[in-house]
Design an enzyme around this catalytic site. Structure first.
Site, PDB file in Angstrom:
ATOM      1  N   CYS A 116       0.807  -1.215   0.000  1.00 15.04           N
ATOM      2  CA  CYS A 116       0.000   0.000   0.000  1.00 15.04           C
ATOM      3  C   CYS A 116       0.843   1.270   0.000  1.00 15.04           C
ATOM      4  CB  CYS A 116      -0.946   0.015   1.198  1.00 15.04           C
ATOM      5  SG  CYS A 116      -2.217  -1.276   1.143  1.00 15.04           S
ATOM      6  N   HIS A 256      -3.169   7.531   2.806  1.00 16.98           N
ATOM      7  CA  HIS A 256      -3.592   6.225   2.311  1.00 16.98           C
ATOM      8  C   HIS A 256      -4.986   5.917   2.846  1.00 16.98           C
ATOM      9  CE1 HIS A 256      -3.762   2.106   1.204  1.00 16.98           C
ATOM     10  NE2 HIS A 256      -3.526   1.629   2.416  1.00 16.98           N
ATOM     11  N   ASN A 286     -10.042   0.458  -0.022  1.00 16.19           N
ATOM     12  CA  ASN A 286      -8.580   0.477  -0.082  1.00 16.19           C
ATOM     13  C   ASN A 286      -8.137  -0.152  -1.392  1.00 16.19           C
ATOM     14  OD1 ASN A 286      -5.837   0.127   0.211  1.00 16.19           O
ATOM     15  ND2 ASN A 286      -5.944  -0.854   2.224  1.00 16.19           N
TER      16      ASN A 286
END
Length: 333
Positions: A116, A256, A286
């Site tokens: 990520c 994020h 996500n």
């Protein structure tokens, strides 16, 4: 010789058409909208469900839009980097596929894998390539088809993730805009808490690994949450302090999009009001390496030249960091 900086000159993005809502997810696994919204903050996510399409498809859509918006000649692109954890194949790289699909005859291509945190690491990498003076134009793509490794019988992980891609163009400038500073970190002790058990060289695919669902995301949520809150909050505070940034001169936090509670914690640490924090987790979930550039894609019209921005992310590895960017152009309202 004038100092060279690397500035973002355009953004392109793509998300699949299919929307997987919380209500539909509740018919697949034991969960509900209230549980997901309270703990994660995701209302819906996009899923690339057409057979035979992978990460390169979304990346190509985003990069083509980017090149059109920036009026870029394919022959002028020096390099393309794709940050992804879900490549089309183990090899060749997804970036090499893009090179062909986009007609980039003079570029070299590579994938970057930092989970990520991939786009954040890629931004530092691409900026360094520009600052070296040996590259003029670099395309950086963050793209992941997370649905390809999500177990839709696991109520702890399946509500979190979605599919998507976005791309930015980085170019050389002598103005005081662009990627100004970065703090990037890795702690390999995070391996047990967030990983895929099989599919790599340690544990190659087999009937056993497939039967035992070892090709899906394994996450120990509480531990990952704790580390993400602590590390993202600390690193954003560190980069703000050493660049004299504070609640009065930070235009945007670009976090994020893993969990709304993590985003809240980062904003509170810097005392930044939520209207100055880019949030689209409720729409996309996500998307791993796609989250940061998708935020730019969604909020581009609100950005103004000179805006002080802090990008921050946390991912498997553990990987995390923060990058200070001074935005380089006015978005089209």
């Amino acid at each position: 010789m004038e100092k060279i900086n690397a500035v973002i000159t355009g953004v392109g993005g793509y998300v699949p058409d299919y929307v997987l809502t919380n209500d539909e997810l509740a018919r697949m696994v034991d969960t509900n909208d209230e549980w997901i919204m309270t703990r994660i903050g995701v209302k819906e996510r996009r899923i690339l469900n057409e057979e035979g399409l992978g990460t390169s498809y979304m990346a190509r859509k985003a990069a083509k839009q980017l090149m059109k918006k920036t009026n870029s000649n394919p022959d002028d692109i020096d390099a393309i980097i794709v940050a992804t954890t879900t490549p089309d194949y183990h090899f060749p790289s997804t970036a090499s596929i893009l090179c062909d699909k986009l007609g980039l005859r003079n570029a070299y291509a590579m994938d970057l894998q930092a989970a990520c945190c991939g786009f954040l690491y890629g931004l530092e990498t691409a900026a360094s390539m520009i600052v070296s003076g040996r590259h003029k134009k670099v395309i950086l793509v963050g793209a992941d088809k997370m649905s390809s490794m999500v177990d839709y019988t696991d109520r702890a992980t399946c509500p979190i993730f979605g599919d998507g891609a976005a791309a930015v163009m980085l170019e050389a400038t002598t103005e005081e805009f662009g990627v100004i500073d970065s703090i990037l970190r890795t702690d390999g002790k995070g391996l047990p808490f967030l990983h895929m058990k099989a599919g790599g060289s340690v544990c190659p695919p087999s009937y056993f690994t497939v039967d035992n669902k070892m090709h899906y995301i394994h996450q120990e949520g509480r531990t990952v949450f704790k580390y993400a809150v602590s590390n993202m909050s600390n690193v954003t505070a560190q980069i703000a302090e050493r660049n004299n940034l504070n609640k009065d001169n930070i235009a945007w936090i670009v976090p994020h999009q893993a969990n709304l509670r993590i985003i809240d914690a980062v904003a509170q640490r810097l005392e930044i009001p939520m209207e100055h924090v880019m949030i689209n987790i409720q729409r996309y979930g996500n998307t791993s390496a796609g989250t940061l550039p998708l935020c730019l894609w969604d909020f581009e019209s609100q950005l103004r030249k000179g805006d002080n921005m802090i990008f921050t992310a946390f991912g498997a590895g553990f990987t995390w960091g923060a990058i200070y960017v001074k935005w380089g152009y006015d978005g089209n309202a």
